[in-house]
Write a protein that holds these residues in place. Structure first.
Motif, PDB file in Angstrom:
ATOM      1  N   GLY A 181       0.837  -1.187   0.000  1.00 30.63           N
ATOM      2  CA  GLY A 181       0.000   0.000   0.000  1.00 30.63           C
ATOM      3  C   GLY A 181       0.874   1.241   0.000  1.00 30.63           C
ATOM      4  O   GLY A 181       1.877   1.304   0.716  1.00 30.63           O
ATOM      5  N   CYS A 185      -1.936   6.318  -3.351  1.00 30.87           N
ATOM      6  CA  CYS A 185      -3.373   5.997  -3.266  1.00 30.87           C
ATOM      7  C   CYS A 185      -3.728   4.650  -3.876  1.00 30.87           C
ATOM      8  O   CYS A 185      -4.915   4.325  -4.024  1.00 30.87           O
ATOM      9  N   THR A 186      -2.752   3.830  -4.221  1.00 35.90           N
ATOM     10  CA  THR A 186      -3.028   2.527  -4.808  1.00 35.90           C
ATOM     11  C   THR A 186      -2.486   1.396  -3.939  1.00 35.90           C
ATOM     12  O   THR A 186      -1.606   1.589  -3.104  1.00 35.90           O
ATOM     13  N   VAL A 187      -3.047   0.209  -4.195  1.00 33.61           N
ATOM     14  CA  VAL A 187      -2.559  -1.053  -3.624  1.00 33.61           C
ATOM     15  C   VAL A 187      -2.121  -1.927  -4.790  1.00 33.61           C
ATOM     16  O   VAL A 187      -2.808  -1.984  -5.817  1.00 33.61           O
ATOM     17  N   HIS A 204      -9.214   4.407  -3.682  1.00 29.01           N
ATOM     18  CA  HIS A 204      -8.941   5.355  -2.604  1.00 29.01           C
ATOM     19  C   HIS A 204      -8.554   6.709  -3.179  1.00 29.01           C
ATOM     20  O   HIS A 204      -7.901   6.812  -4.227  1.00 29.01           O
ATOM     21  N   ILE A 208      -2.620   5.094   1.237  1.00 30.32           N
ATOM     22  CA  ILE A 208      -2.955   3.842   1.923  1.00 30.32           C
ATOM     23  C   ILE A 208      -2.080   3.752   3.168  1.00 30.32           C
ATOM     24  O   ILE A 208      -0.855   3.658   3.073  1.00 30.32           O
ATOM     25  N   MET A 211      -3.286  -2.025   6.023  1.00 31.09           N
ATOM     26  CA  MET A 211      -3.936  -3.105   5.279  1.00 31.09           C
ATOM     27  C   MET A 211      -4.107  -4.302   6.193  1.00 31.09           C
ATOM     28  O   MET A 211      -3.355  -4.488   7.146  1.00 31.09           O
ATOM     29  N   THR A 222      -8.371  -2.239   3.343  1.00 32.12           N
ATOM     30  CA  THR A 222      -7.391  -1.157   3.288  1.00 32.12           C
ATOM     31  C   THR A 222      -7.961   0.087   3.970  1.00 32.12           C
ATOM     32  O   THR A 222      -9.134   0.419   3.804  1.00 32.12           O
ATOM     33  N   SER A 224      -7.316   4.319   4.689  1.00 34.93           N
ATOM     34  CA  SER A 224      -6.697   5.394   3.919  1.00 34.93           C
ATOM     35  C   SER A 224      -6.856   6.762   4.581  1.00 34.93           C
ATOM     36  O   SER A 224      -7.676   6.962   5.484  1.00 34.93           O
ATOM     37  N   GLN A 239     -13.337  -3.851  -6.025  1.00 30.93           N
ATOM     38  CA  GLN A 239     -13.746  -3.237  -4.759  1.00 30.93           C
ATOM     39  C   GLN A 239     -15.164  -3.680  -4.445  1.00 30.93           C
ATOM     40  O   GLN A 239     -16.075  -3.482  -5.236  1.00 30.93           O
TER      41      GLN A 239
END
Length: 341
Positions: A181, A185-187, A204, A208, A211, A222, A224, A239
């Protein structure tokens, strides 16, 4: 949580009584702690550039782990060894019996934020935008995971064999996967053997920060900076649910008995029914950011830390159903790192 504070409230004026023990010795703030699986030892990672190993019975410091050139950000206890990472860009492996440094893992080019031990490998995440996989025995770097546009703050790991038998990810059966994470803003989900990113999870609107995996349920949670917790299907990357009720960043997550607990900068802990996404309880007794939740042995003993303003000692609270930490230094570094995002 102040030095005289009691346990977390249950949504009413009732408070849980706690037993308190004070450990002192560090010359700087406590950035992280880790309890050994058997509950006999506690690892503390400090702003003073050291980590300390304590016996939970007797309040005795049994090892001073000294060698990092800057503050220690995170740590992990695994069998008879301890792992720490630092702002000096390194990870170190320590012998718990002697306190001696066994290996120095070099390769990161910025602050190392997290370490994780899984499937015989050591993983680390850094502000240098990468995560890395190391051999715990030789100290050799085995893999680099590069693709995030900003720092890596959270790590998780799972094996396909731990999932349901008919599960296949990206057409492959078997294999180990690292989940990262980032403040971008991404996984991302990575195949560990070849370092390939097989999924990027987007949704998100903020960094992040934490998690949590529910492997049997094939679900990733997750938290955020966008004040939400999101649920993802590990098989598809889809999601599946957004949990919205917090008024601040989500700093920590815990999953117990089909209930998800989230701690936030809004000074609350919330309990969610995962199946419905309903928030069923809010704990409001904390005076500062809630940055860690930990369950230990079911419902009997849990561990928490409350860092005082003098930043020279901390308290261990036991027999609390939910215990939280107020680690303001962690949030300070986090906010500082996010200024450039």
């Amino acid at each position: 949580m102040s030095p005289g504070a009691k346990g977390m409230g249950s949504g009413t004026s009732r408070r849980t009584r706690c037993l308190r023990s004070v450990y002192s010795g560090h010359r700087g703030g406590i950035n992280w702690l880790c309890l050994s699986p058997d509950g006999d030892h506690l690892l503390t990672c400090s702003e003073d550039g050291t980590a300390r190993l304590w016996k939970t019975k007797g309040l005795q410091c049994c090892a001073l782990l000294q060698g990092h050139d800057s503050y220690v950000t995170h740590g992990h206890l695994e069998n008879d060894v301890a792992y720490t990472c630092s702002a000096d860009h390194t990870v170190r492996k320590w012998d718990m019996a002697t306190g001696g440094c066994m290996h120095v893992f070099r390769g990161h080019t910025s602050i190392v934020n997290r370490v994780l031990v899984a499937s015989g490998c050591l993983f680390s995440g850094s502000y240098d935008r990468t995560a890395r996989c190391w051999s715990p025995d030789s100290g050799r770097q085995l893999q680099e995971f590069r693709g995030h546009r900003n720092g890596v703050l959270a790590l998780a790991h799972f094996s396909a064999q731990d999932l349901v038998p008919d599960y296949a990810l990206s057409g492959r059966e078997g294999g180990d996967f690292l989940v990262t994470g980032s403040t971008d803003c991404t996984v991302k989900l990575w195949l560990v053997p070849d370092g390939r990113c097989c999924h990027t999870l987007r949704g998100h609107q903020g960094a992040i920060l934490c998690m949590l995996l529910d492997v049997p349920g094939r679900t990733l949670f997750t938290g955020s900076r966008d004040h939400t917790v999101r649920c993802w299907d590990l098989a598809t990357g889809e999601q599946t649910r957004v949990l919205q009720d917090h008024q601040g960043s989500i700093i920590c997550l815990e999953f117990v008995n089909r209930h998800l607990y989230s701690g936030s900068t809004d000074r609350t802990v919330k309990c969610w029914m995962v199946a419905s996404g309903e928030c069923v309880r809010t704990y409001k007794s904390h005076r500062h950011t809630v940055s860690t939740l930990q369950f230990h042995e079911g419902v009997c003993e849990f561990l928490g830390v409350s860092q005082y303003q003098e930043r020279k000692s901390y308290c261990v609270y036991r027999k609390c159903r939910l215990v939280c930490e107020s680690l303001r230094h962690h949030i300070w570094h986090l906010e500082k790192s996010l200024q450039g995002t």
